[in-house]
Every structure is written in C-alpha cells, then in structure tokens.
Design a protein around this motif. Structure first.
Motif, PDB file in Angstrom:
ATOM      1  N   VAL A 106     125.088  -1.859  83.690  1.00  0.00           N
ATOM      2  CA  VAL A 106     124.207  -0.702  83.548  1.00  0.00           C
ATOM      3  C   VAL A 106     123.342  -0.548  84.804  1.00  0.00           C
ATOM      4  O   VAL A 106     122.736  -1.512  85.264  1.00  0.00           O
ATOM      5  CB  VAL A 106     123.309  -0.854  82.301  1.00  0.00           C
ATOM      6  N   THR A 107     123.290   0.671  85.335  1.00  0.00           N
ATOM      7  CA  THR A 107     122.491   0.940  86.542  1.00  0.00           C
ATOM      8  C   THR A 107     121.420   1.996  86.308  1.00  0.00           C
ATOM      9  O   THR A 107     120.603   2.248  87.184  1.00  0.00           O
ATOM     10  CB  THR A 107     123.398   1.411  87.693  1.00  0.00           C
ATOM     11  N   SER A 108     121.408   2.617  85.132  1.00  0.00           N
ATOM     12  CA  SER A 108     120.443   3.654  84.813  1.00  0.00           C
ATOM     13  C   SER A 108     119.310   3.055  83.981  1.00  0.00           C
ATOM     14  O   SER A 108     119.557   2.288  83.039  1.00  0.00           O
ATOM     15  CB  SER A 108     121.121   4.787  84.030  1.00  0.00           C
ATOM     16  N   VAL A 109     118.068   3.403  84.309  1.00  0.00           N
ATOM     17  CA  VAL A 109     116.913   2.884  83.571  1.00  0.00           C
ATOM     18  C   VAL A 109     116.938   3.303  82.100  1.00  0.00           C
ATOM     19  O   VAL A 109     116.765   2.458  81.207  1.00  0.00           O
ATOM     20  CB  VAL A 109     115.590   3.317  84.249  1.00  0.00           C
ATOM     21  N   PRO A 148     108.526  -1.493  89.896  1.00  0.00           N
ATOM     22  CA  PRO A 148     108.173  -2.736  89.202  1.00  0.00           C
ATOM     23  C   PRO A 148     107.300  -2.522  87.977  1.00  0.00           C
ATOM     24  O   PRO A 148     107.297  -3.344  87.058  1.00  0.00           O
ATOM     25  CB  PRO A 148     107.430  -3.533  90.281  1.00  0.00           C
ATOM     26  N   GLY A 149     106.577  -1.422  87.932  1.00  0.00           N
ATOM     27  CA  GLY A 149     105.676  -1.187  86.820  1.00  0.00           C
ATOM     28  C   GLY A 149     106.379  -0.954  85.492  1.00  0.00           C
ATOM     29  O   GLY A 149     105.769  -1.129  84.431  1.00  0.00           O
ATOM     30  N   ILE A 150     107.661  -0.540  85.520  1.00  0.00           N
ATOM     31  CA  ILE A 150     108.353  -0.279  84.253  1.00  0.00           C
ATOM     32  C   ILE A 150     109.018  -1.530  83.692  1.00  0.00           C
ATOM     33  O   ILE A 150     109.644  -1.469  82.631  1.00  0.00           O
ATOM     34  CB  ILE A 150     109.405   0.838  84.413  1.00  0.00           C
ATOM     35  N   ASN A 151     108.874  -2.656  84.383  1.00  0.00           N
ATOM     36  CA  ASN A 151     109.458  -3.902  83.885  1.00  0.00           C
ATOM     37  C   ASN A 151     108.927  -4.233  82.492  1.00  0.00           C
ATOM     38  O   ASN A 151     109.682  -4.534  81.566  1.00  0.00           O
ATOM     39  CB  ASN A 151     109.155  -5.040  84.857  1.00  0.00           C
ATOM     40  N   THR A 165     102.587  -8.112  82.737  1.00  0.00           N
ATOM     41  CA  THR A 165     103.101  -7.306  83.846  1.00  0.00           C
ATOM     42  C   THR A 165     102.054  -6.313  84.340  1.00  0.00           C
ATOM     43  O   THR A 165     101.869  -6.127  85.553  1.00  0.00           O
ATOM     44  CB  THR A 165     104.367  -6.549  83.412  1.00  0.00           C
ATOM     45  N   ALA A 166     101.344  -5.664  83.404  1.00  0.00           N
ATOM     46  CA  ALA A 166     100.316  -4.702  83.802  1.00  0.00           C
ATOM     47  C   ALA A 166      99.202  -5.383  84.593  1.00  0.00           C
ATOM     48  O   ALA A 166      98.724  -4.851  85.600  1.00  0.00           O
ATOM     49  CB  ALA A 166      99.738  -4.016  82.559  1.00  0.00           C
ATOM     50  N   LEU A 167      98.807  -6.572  84.155  1.00  0.00           N
ATOM     51  CA  LEU A 167      97.749  -7.294  84.860  1.00  0.00           C
ATOM     52  C   LEU A 167      98.208  -7.750  86.248  1.00  0.00           C
ATOM     53  O   LEU A 167      97.460  -7.654  87.228  1.00  0.00           O
ATOM     54  CB  LEU A 167      97.293  -8.501  84.036  1.00  0.00           C
ATOM     55  N   CYS A 168      99.455  -8.249  86.320  1.00  0.00           N
ATOM     56  CA  CYS A 168      99.961  -8.773  87.590  1.00  0.00           C
ATOM     57  C   CYS A 168     100.215  -7.673  88.609  1.00  0.00           C
ATOM     58  O   CYS A 168      99.968  -7.854  89.808  1.00  0.00           O
ATOM     59  CB  CYS A 168     101.245  -9.574  87.354  1.00  0.00           C
TER      60      CYS A 168
END
Length: 433
Positions: A306-309, A255-258, A169-172
């Motif tokens: 759930v809607t909260s991160v 998207p970065g926290i995926n 994910t970090a690379l993409c």
C-alpha cells in the motif's frame, strides 16, 4: 442479535456495578496509559537524535525484551507479596530510567549507553493491565461476568493504544522529541502511585506455607506456553506497525499523521473488542482464537504493497479489527488454565510476550525500513502472525486440557448459566470449545 446486544449491555452494567470496581478501574486506567507511549516515544526520540530507524528500533527492542523477561517475575512477586509491594519501587525505578534515557539520547551518547539504560527502563515498566485483570478475577471468581471483564479490559487496553501513540507523537513532533517520554514518565509515576494506594481491592497474597502445595509457575501449563507464542505474533503486529508507519509518514513528508494512522489501527482494535463483548458466542474459544488468527494473518498481507495514506488507514483499520478477538479469547482461555495463586504471573507472561514480539518486530522493521524502504517493514506483521498461526494450529489441543479434571471444572465455570439452559446445553457449549 438484538438479544445478544441486550445481554451484553446488562452484562457491562453489572460488571461496572461490581462493589469496589471503580476504586481500581480509574487509577488503573491512568497508570496503563504510558504503556502504549513508551516504545513509540523511544523510536521518535532516538530517530530524531541519530537519524536511524535501525538504531531507534534497537533501543526500543531492548526495552521491550527487558520488559518481556522481567514482567513475569513482577507478576510472580505480586502474587506472592502483593501488587503494592511491587508497584511502589517499580514506578520509581522506571521514571528514573526514562529520565536517564532522555538525557543520554539528547547528549548523543553511543548506542551501547542507550541500550544499557533501556534494560532497567523496560524491566521496571509497571504491569498494571495484568494487575487489573487479576483484581477482576479475585472479585468475580467463577462468575459468568468474567468473559465480560476480559472484553472490557481488552477494550480499555486498546483505548490506551489509541490515545497513547497519538499523544506521544503529537508531543514529540509538536513540542520536542523528548516530550513524549517525559509525559510517559510523569503518567507512570502518578498513575502507578495512585493504583498502588488501592490496597483493599488487590488480590489476596499467596505465600507458600509448610502445609501448602508446592507453588506452580504459570509457565508450566502447556496451554499458557501456546498462548505465549500466539501473543508474540500479536506483538509483532504492534511493533511492526509502529515503526513502519513512522518510517512511511516520514518518507512522504507527513510525520504528523503517524499518530492518526496508528490511532485508526488501534481504534479498529477497540471497536472489535466492544463487539466481542456484544456477542453471545456459540463457538468455543479455541476455535475463535484460530479463526481470529487466520483472519489477522490475511489482513496483514497487503500492508507492504500500500502506498496511499487513505488506503493504508483502511487496511490498518481491518488489521486492528482482527486483533481484539484474539487478545480477548487468549485472556479468557488463560483464566481457565491457571490457578488463582499464579494468575497475575500468567497475565504478565502474555503481556510480556506482546512486548517481546513488539521488540523483535520493531528491530526487524527498522532494519528493513533502513535497507529496503519504509514499506518493507510491513512484512514483519505478516511473518509474525503467519508463524504464530501455524504454531496454534499444530498445538491447539493444549489450549483446553479436556483430560484434566481441573481443566474441565474451570471450563465449566466459564459457561454462562443462561435462563432455561440445562446441563446438556452446557455440555454442548463445552464440546464446541
């Protein structure tokens, strides 16, 4: 509990002091990292070039289905001709397939072209995890350290599911949408070749001769077929979580926290695996598997609402904590059910089942996310685990064939010979299974 932890620590220490273990552990660790990067890398790349989670899930699913169908054949060939003979051509084909998939995706090729390339890409995915497990089994035989080895391998697998998705994910998201798959191909090639070079530690080749018994497929064992269904459910959790977390974080504009959320989920899995190795279980493996699956189904229930991160991270952690006991127990059981000549094949059937469940879940979750919103994809892990749990309950008698002398002997080998434990104690432990 203190004594259990102490026993576990000495067990892990003894395991890692097994002669020749490090010669295959380190290359195997490197070679299995890409396994957790492939599907998420495909989802991120294809979604970036097409804008559709459904399309991304379909390509990822095709890769997973192909992997699931060909993995057992790879395991059977490794049992018959040796792991090196399977790995060397496999990693070359896989790296070529990934390169072709990247090229087509960036060129906005039609879906049929992406699916066509996804087939050989998945089929050639190196089955390093099952091969490492087979090497442990060949080294340890009926040693009481085998359950420790199963727990250790599960922790190693889950560590790859912590590192792999976060790295991909970090690379993409930070470099280029194709960077995750490029790293996957490079690691597969380098790690696979290094692992294949460790010829001394690979299990003996079992070629059928004129005086040998007919070769029996691991799939002919009823207990293995039941475990395959169980591992399909585990794959549904992995696939559903990957696509749904990606869709959810894209929807909220983060998207970065995926990778972080998926890492929390996989980290719970890893922590539970360590804990499983630190417990002197008094409950038999069949019962542990059923309990673990019931808890897993319950843990996946609130995901869709759930809607909260932060709350999603907490629920994902609980789901991860429930997976490792099921995985470890399943691998422990299959070792008692399958002869050495089909052991790598059996492990690859389970790995293939995870990949197939992951593929089906990725497709289903992607379609649900496109049609009904990102949170609806979280219904897939719940459905997969609930169905698998029902099958396990109905067919649990097949998980330990007590009526078979071979099964009883194999189970007896799995009971640790603790100091002061007599024959009656071991019989009671077998009865609890």
């Amino acid at each position: 509990m203190a004594s259990a932890v102490k026993d576990s620590r000495s067990g892990y220490g003894s395991l890692l002091r097994t002669p020749g273990a490090w010669t295959f552990l380190l290359p195997g660790f490197l070679a299995r990292q890409p396994f957790a990067m492939l599907t998420i890398g495909i989802v991120l790349l294809v979604q970036s070039t097409t804008g559709s989670y459904g399309t991304a899930g379909a390509v990822s699913a095709t890769t997973g289905v192909s992997m699931a169908l060909f993995a057992p054949q790879s395991g059977r060939l490794a049992d018959r001709f040796g792991q090196r003979a399977v790995l060397l051509p496999g990693v070359l084909v896989h790296a070529t397939g990934v390169a072709a998939l990247i090229t087509l995706a960036l060129a906005h090729a039609p879906l049929w072209a992406l699916l066509a390339v996804a087939v050989p890409t998945g089929a050639s995915t190196p089955q390093v995890g099952p091969m490492v497990r087979a090497r442990w089994a060949a080294r340890l035989g009926g040693s009481p350290l085998m359950p420790t080895a199963a727990a250790f391998e599960s922790v190693t697998d889950e560590f790859t599911f912590v590192v792999g998705p976060v790295l991909a994910t970090a690379l993409c998201t930070g470099i280029h949408p194709a960077a995750g798959l490029i790293a996957e191909a490079v690691l597969t090639l380098a790690g696979g070749l290094l692992f294949a070079a460790q010829k001394r530690s690979q299990p003996a080749v079992h070629r059928a001769g004129s005086g040998d018994r007919p070769r029996v497929s691991a799939l002919s064992v009823p207990g293995v077929r039941v475990l395959i269904v169980a591992f399909l459910g585990i794959g549904a959790v992995f696939g559903g979580m990957q696509v749904s977390l990606t869709a959810f974080t894209q929807h909220i504009g983060q998207p970065g926290i995926n990778g972080v959320l998926y890492g929390i989920f996989a980290g719970g899995n890893m922590l539970a695996g360590i804990a499983c190795g630190a417990i002197a279980w008094k409950v038999g493996p069949r019962r542990r598997l059923l309990v673990a699956y019931g808890l897993l189904a319950l843990a996946t229930t609130p995901l869709w609402a759930v809607t909260s991160v932060p709350l999603l991270g907490a629920v994902g952690l609980v789901v991860g904590l429930c997976i490792a006991p099921a995985l470890i127990t399943g691998y422990t059981l299959v070792e008692t059910l399958v002869p050495a000549a089909a052991r790598t094949e059996a492990f690859t059937w389970l790995t293939g089942a995870v990949a197939l469940g992951q593929a089906a879940a990725a497709t289903s979750a992607g379609q649900l996310a496109d049609g009904f919103g990102p949170s609806s994809g979280f219904l897939v892990p719940l459905a997969g685990t609930a169905l698998a749990c029902a099958v396990l309950l109905a067919l649990r008698a097949h998980l330990l064939p007590r009526g078979s002398a071979a099964g009883a002997d194999a189970a007896a080998q799995r009971v640790p010979d603790r100091a002061g434990a007599g024959a009656k104690d071991r019989e009671r432990e077998l009865a609890r299974a």
